[in-house]
Enzyme design. Structure first.
Site, mmCIF file in Angstrom:
data_model
loop_
_atom_site.group_PDB
_atom_site.id
_atom_site.type_symbol
_atom_site.label_atom_id
_atom_site.label_comp_id
_atom_site.label_asym_id
_atom_site.label_seq_id
_atom_site.Cartn_x
_atom_site.Cartn_y
_atom_site.Cartn_z
ATOM 1 N N SER A 142 0.862 -1.179 0.000
ATOM 2 C CA SER A 142 0.000 0.000 0.000
ATOM 3 C C SER A 142 0.901 1.233 0.000
ATOM 4 O O SER A 142 1.691 1.422 0.930
ATOM 5 C CB SER A 142 -0.873 -0.032 1.257
ATOM 6 O OG SER A 142 -1.615 1.155 1.372
ATOM 7 N N LYS A 168 -0.972 -0.983 -4.522
ATOM 8 C CA LYS A 168 -2.167 -0.186 -4.198
ATOM 9 C C LYS A 168 -1.696 1.230 -3.937
ATOM 10 O O LYS A 168 -0.749 1.430 -3.174
ATOM 11 C CB LYS A 168 -2.856 -0.799 -2.983
ATOM 12 C CG LYS A 168 -3.669 0.144 -2.114
ATOM 13 C CD LYS A 168 -4.458 -0.645 -1.077
ATOM 14 C CE LYS A 168 -4.653 0.133 0.224
ATOM 15 N NZ LYS A 168 -5.339 -0.683 1.251
ATOM 16 N N LYS A 170 -2.831 5.168 -2.695
ATOM 17 C CA LYS A 170 -3.845 5.956 -1.997
ATOM 18 C C LYS A 170 -4.240 7.126 -2.890
ATOM 19 O O LYS A 170 -3.369 7.741 -3.528
ATOM 20 C CB LYS A 170 -3.272 6.473 -0.675
ATOM 21 C CG LYS A 170 -2.942 5.367 0.327
ATOM 22 C CD LYS A 170 -4.201 4.767 0.911
ATOM 23 C CE LYS A 170 -3.895 3.833 2.073
ATOM 24 N NZ LYS A 170 -5.129 3.268 2.656
ATOM 25 N N ASP A 195 -7.059 3.168 -3.325
ATOM 26 C CA ASP A 195 -7.793 3.209 -2.049
ATOM 27 C C ASP A 195 -8.080 4.659 -1.678
ATOM 28 O O ASP A 195 -7.158 5.451 -1.500
ATOM 29 C CB ASP A 195 -6.960 2.536 -0.945
ATOM 30 C CG ASP A 195 -7.712 2.417 0.374
ATOM 31 O OD1 ASP A 195 -8.889 2.838 0.445
ATOM 32 O OD2 ASP A 195 -7.108 1.899 1.343
ATOM 33 N N ASN A 197 -10.072 5.627 1.025
ATOM 34 C CA ASN A 197 -10.348 5.831 2.456
ATOM 35 C C ASN A 197 -11.505 6.811 2.691
ATOM 36 O O ASN A 197 -11.373 7.793 3.432
ATOM 37 C CB ASN A 197 -9.090 6.283 3.204
ATOM 38 C CG ASN A 197 -8.111 5.150 3.415
ATOM 39 O OD1 ASN A 197 -7.023 5.137 2.845
ATOM 40 N ND2 ASN A 197 -8.495 4.163 4.212
ATOM 41 N N GLU A 220 -11.050 0.900 -3.720
ATOM 42 C CA GLU A 220 -11.349 0.548 -2.336
ATOM 43 C C GLU A 220 -11.987 1.738 -1.614
ATOM 44 O O GLU A 220 -11.456 2.847 -1.643
ATOM 45 C CB GLU A 220 -10.031 0.138 -1.660
ATOM 46 C CG GLU A 220 -10.145 -0.291 -0.211
ATOM 47 C CD GLU A 220 -8.791 -0.716 0.364
ATOM 48 O OE1 GLU A 220 -7.827 -0.895 -0.412
ATOM 49 O OE2 GLU A 220 -8.698 -0.856 1.591
ATOM 50 N N ASP A 245 -13.741 -1.536 2.569
ATOM 51 C CA ASP A 245 -12.837 -1.699 3.708
ATOM 52 C C ASP A 245 -13.585 -1.186 4.949
ATOM 53 O O ASP A 245 -14.246 -1.966 5.652
ATOM 54 C CB ASP A 245 -11.540 -0.925 3.425
ATOM 55 C CG ASP A 245 -10.578 -0.846 4.604
ATOM 56 O OD1 ASP A 245 -10.925 -1.304 5.700
ATOM 57 O OD2 ASP A 245 -9.457 -0.307 4.453
ATOM 58 N N LYS A 269 -10.025 -7.057 7.407
ATOM 59 C CA LYS A 269 -9.053 -6.699 8.438
ATOM 60 C C LYS A 269 -9.618 -7.200 9.754
ATOM 61 O O LYS A 269 -10.710 -6.779 10.162
ATOM 62 C CB LYS A 269 -8.888 -5.179 8.541
ATOM 63 C CG LYS A 269 -8.180 -4.525 7.376
ATOM 64 C CD LYS A 269 -8.072 -3.020 7.608
ATOM 65 C CE LYS A 269 -7.452 -2.342 6.396
ATOM 66 N NZ LYS A 269 -7.554 -0.868 6.488
ATOM 67 N N GLY A 297 -4.321 -4.368 5.809
ATOM 68 C CA GLY A 297 -3.316 -4.173 6.853
ATOM 69 C C GLY A 297 -3.548 -2.874 7.591
ATOM 70 O O GLY A 297 -4.246 -1.979 7.096
#
Ligand code: OSB
Ligand code: MG
Length: 375
Positions: A142, A168, A170, A195, A197, A220, A245, A269, A297
């Site tokens: 990541s 991956k 961000k 990802d 978030n 993600e 996630d 996770k 993770g």
């Protein structure tokens, strides 16, 4: 699901807050970390010791949990509830803690320590207990947001040279399509995913649809934790598979997400869902539904990293996880044999329990706070 293990008799629980410097700052849509703040749990039982890790971060930005809040709920409520029972088997930990609402990362760290103690006492590995079918797992990495797309390309190049089999990156509003385009242009054939978030809303659907040009494995968590219906709406707009996630906080949340069509891939996770046993339950339900899963993770130390490798070795984990080598985050891990990358894979520990031993000098070096709770 794993067969039940024998109960252990819990005598005391030690908590430590560790501060471990990161080898490089890690930037996501919700902030930058340069020191990992984490809680390490050690349970003493009549049959031996067990170790666990509470994967909270210093601030409640990824989820509502944070390290000092977890410390508080552990010392006031969760640990006393376990000590009051006296003996507890690993599969009884979650039901015993269920009356206390939420705090899943705190509960997961405690359950892992009990699992480790019970498994060490029986001489069995966590991997075999959870149902692992592989002795090594493919390793993804990541990659945080960098200064600019050119710097991102160079960072990714370094990880590819080390052998990571999946990248991956961000993303966040303003640092999405150009960053992804730069990495895809530099590396046309690599397995690549992004990802967010939770950084977007449905009004950003046009931008997110732009990701469809880059042949991504998945996007993600584009929207908020509780936006299951909006994720389903977005998933119908995108060709890129939507992976959840933050939204997957339990097996119930996973079942709801699948029923709504909010996710076609799930990141599992253990901390986020309240423990490794709940994680296996989510694996089982996704596998039965034909939904691929991968192991996420939380910048784990060698304790959580060993457990993640065990989980990622289950048969439904058909995509590479964020199960990287310890050196991706830490110059000095707290286990004697930190996870290494070997031909793009990380080994699944086979020794009793977590299958790793604690480097007590490293543990002491990183300890900021320590408390022992006794019966
Ligand atoms: O969203 O997967 C995430 C780290 C902290 C909080 C959330 C996330 C992450 C990562 C790092 O992406 C994954 C890792 O530990 O390698
Ligand atoms: Mg994520």
């Amino acid at each position: 699901m794993p067969d039940p293990l024998h109960p252990v008799s819990v005598r005391s629980v030690e908590l430590r807050v560790l501060h471990i410097p990161l080898v490089a700052p890690f930037t996501t849509s919700f902030g930058t970390e340069d020191v990992r703040e984490v809680i390490i749990v050690r349970v003493e039982t009549a049959d031996g010791t067990g170790w666990g890790e509470v994967v909270t971060q210093a601030a409640p930005l990824y989820s509502s949990e944070y390290t000092h809040g977890a410390w508080d709920v552990l010392t006031r409520f969760l640990i006393p509830a376990l000590l009051e029972r006296g003996t507890v088997a690993p599969h009884e930990v979650a039901p015993a803690l269920e009356p206390i609402v939420g705090h899943r990362m705190a509960k997961a760290g405690l359950e892992l320590a009990i699992l480790d103690a019970a498994l060490r006492a029986e001489g069995r590995s966590l991997a075999s207990h959870l149902g692992a079918v592989r002795d090594r797992v493919p390793s993804g990495v990541s990659v945080g947001i960098q200064r600019d797309p050119a710097a991102l390309v160079e960072t990714v190049r370094g990880y590819l040279a080390e052998g990571y089999v999946r990248i991956k990156i961000k993303i966040k509003p303003g640092r999405d399509l150009a960053d992804t385009a730069a990495v895809r242009a530099a590396f046309p054939d690599i397995p690549l995913q992004v990802d967010a978030n939770s950084a977007y809303t449905l009004t950003d659907a046009d931008t997110l649809a732009g990701l469809d040009d880059f042949d991504l494995l998945l996007v993600e968590q584009p929207l908020q934790e509780d936006d299951l219906v909006d994720h389903a709406t977005l998933a119908r707009r995108l060709r890129t598979p939507v992976c959840l996630d933050e939204s997957i906080v339990s097996r119930k949340a996973a079942a709801d997400a699948l029923a709504l069509g909010a996710a076609s891939v799930v990141n599992i996770k253990a901390g986020r869902v309240g423990g490794y046993l709940e994680a296996v339950a989510i694996h089982d339900l996704c596998r039965a539904a034909g939904i691929p899963v991968w192991c996420g993770g939380m910048l784990e130390t060698g304790i959580g990293r060993a457990a993640n490798a065990a989980l990622a070795a289950l048969p439904g984990f058909t995509l590479p996880g964020d199960v990287s080598a310890a050196s991706r985050f830490y110059a000095r891990d707290i286990v004697t044999e930190p996870a290494v990358l070997d031909d793009g894979h990380v080994r699944v520990p086979t020794g009793p329990g977590l299958g790793v031993e604690i480097d007590t000098a490293a543990l002491e070096e990183h300890t900021m706070r320590r408390e022992v709770v006794r019966a």
